[in-house]
Scaffold this active site. Structure first.
Site, PDB file in Angstrom:
ATOM      1  N   SER A   1       0.832  -1.199   0.000  1.00  0.00           N
ATOM      2  CA  SER A   1       0.000   0.000   0.000  1.00  0.00           C
ATOM      3  C   SER A   1       0.878   1.264   0.000  1.00  0.00           C
ATOM      4  CB  SER A   1      -0.961  -0.048   1.190  1.00  0.00           C
ATOM      5  OG  SER A   1      -2.022   0.855   1.019  1.00  0.00           O
TER       6      SER A   1
ATOM      7  N   ASP B   1      -9.476  -5.674  -4.461  1.00  0.00           N
ATOM      8  CA  ASP B   1      -8.547  -4.789  -3.770  1.00  0.00           C
ATOM      9  C   ASP B   1      -8.955  -3.332  -3.864  1.00  0.00           C
ATOM     10  OD1 ASP B   1      -6.009  -3.643  -2.786  1.00  0.00           O
ATOM     11  OD2 ASP B   1      -5.143  -5.576  -3.327  1.00  0.00           O
TER      12      ASP B   1
ATOM     13  N   HIS C   1      -7.424  -6.050  -0.305  1.00  0.00           N
ATOM     14  CA  HIS C   1      -6.192  -5.292  -0.057  1.00  0.00           C
ATOM     15  C   HIS C   1      -5.194  -6.072   0.787  1.00  0.00           C
ATOM     16  CE1 HIS C   1      -3.956  -1.650  -0.414  1.00  0.00           C
ATOM     17  NE2 HIS C   1      -3.985  -1.343   0.867  1.00  0.00           N
TER      18      HIS C   1
END
Length: 339
Positions: A136, A275, A302
């Protein structure tokens, strides 16, 4: 005092033997040692960051793990420790987060300072050669680090659902939100308009959103709950903003897509089918990096490393093993050309 110094020296010597680096012991303090797992602190610009090295005695090139957020912690990435059977796995909590110092200085929450921090951690721990994994926001940090003329010794990048364009991230979240009932969308719009993100209705809406696009396991893994319990709101608010759907912080203009072709090392992109960083966006980024690879995990989101752990670890493990084989192959001397 002498015993503590000898312990620090032994730990760093073991790690540097593996990495081929030279650690700056004056910047490192070891606070806990259990077998080949070591914890401690590294001095960086603005304070101290906490680190954990798992598998310090392993022989492979270390994997340095950069957590997401911004403002999260290393905890939710703990399953990556399973890779320590082949190489040291190095976790750390970024400044302002988790077990690290939490200075009250918003000027520290910038991409540039966090990029510098990666280098400070590498130097202090003697990580001359590394594989770099960013999840991320950690993916943004990993790419910016490599693009800032600091790719020396980085053998590969693993980018798990990375943030590489703030505007596209926001657009993807709003596209996800549009698939939810109108009532939930209205709750989010009202919170954004009023700045009241503490209402039960908004909290319920975000829980519903997270259950579809952040982590689809029920219940959530304990390590992920720990990260959310420890989240540093000052860092998240200062760098990102009030919600996943709105960026007002120091990342609001972040966009490295125009420079992705300059990445000089092999890259593996990963994401989940559902995601926050969707497969279409990851495929777009992958096309911008010559020779890069993309692994999409069906049914996951995610936190696909928590939802499809075995498959994710296998993909990362194989990718790093391939880099080793390529490196060995490039060192082979053709027959008849000398030693």
């Amino acid at each position: 005092m002498l015993l503590i110094f000898l312990t620090v020296a032994a730990v760093l010597l073991a790690l540097c033997t593996t990495t081929g680096g030279t650690a700056d012991r004056s910047n490192v303090s070891i606070t806990k040692t259990e077998g080949d797992t070591h914890e401690g602190y590294v001095d960086v610009t603005g304070g101290r960051v906490w680190f954990r090295i798992v598998g310090a005695d392993s022989a492979g090139t270390p994997l340095l793990v950069l957590h997401g957020g911004p403002g999260a912690t290393h905890d939710y990435l703990e399953p990556l420790a399973a890779l320590a059977d082949e190489r040291p796995v190095v976790f750390y909590d970024q400044l302002g987060c988790g077990n690290s110092d939490r200075p009250d200085d918003p000027a520290l929450w910038t991409v540039e300072r966090y990029v510098k921090e990666v280098g400070e951690v590498r130097d202090a721990l003697g990580l001359r050669r590394v594989h770099l994994l960013g999840q991320s926001w950690g993916g943004a940090l990993a790419v910016e680090y490599v693009l800032s003329n600091k790719s020396d010794g980085v053998e590969s990048l693993i980018l798990s659902a990375p943030l590489l364009d703030a505007d596209r991230w926001v657009a993807d979240q709003r596209a996800h939100l549009a698939a939810f009932p109108d009532e939930m969308q209205e709750v989010v719009r009202e919170a954004e308009a009023t700045g009241n993100f503490d209402s039960p209705e908004y909290q319920e809406a975000m829980a519903t959103y997270y259950a579809r696009h952040v982590c689809r396991t029920d219940p959530w893994p304990e390590c992920l709950n720990r990260t959310f319990e420890k989240i540093s709101l000052p860092v998240y608010l200062g760098m990102w903003g009030p919600s996943e759907f709105t960026c007002t912080g120091t990342l609001r203009t972040f966009n490295v897509t125009g420079r992705l072709a300059e990445i000089p090392v092999p890259v593996l992109f990963t994401c989940g089918e559902h995601d926050e960083a969707p497969p279409a966006t990851m495929a777009h980024f992958q096309r911008l990096v010559p020779g890069s690879e993309l692994a999409v995990f069906e049914g996951a989101s995610h936190e696909h490393h928590l939802e499809e752990t075995d498959a994710y670890l296998a993909a990362v493990r194989d990718f790093m093993r391939l880099r080793k084989r390529e490196a060995l192959s490039s060192c082979e001397v053709p027959e008849g050309n000398g030693a």
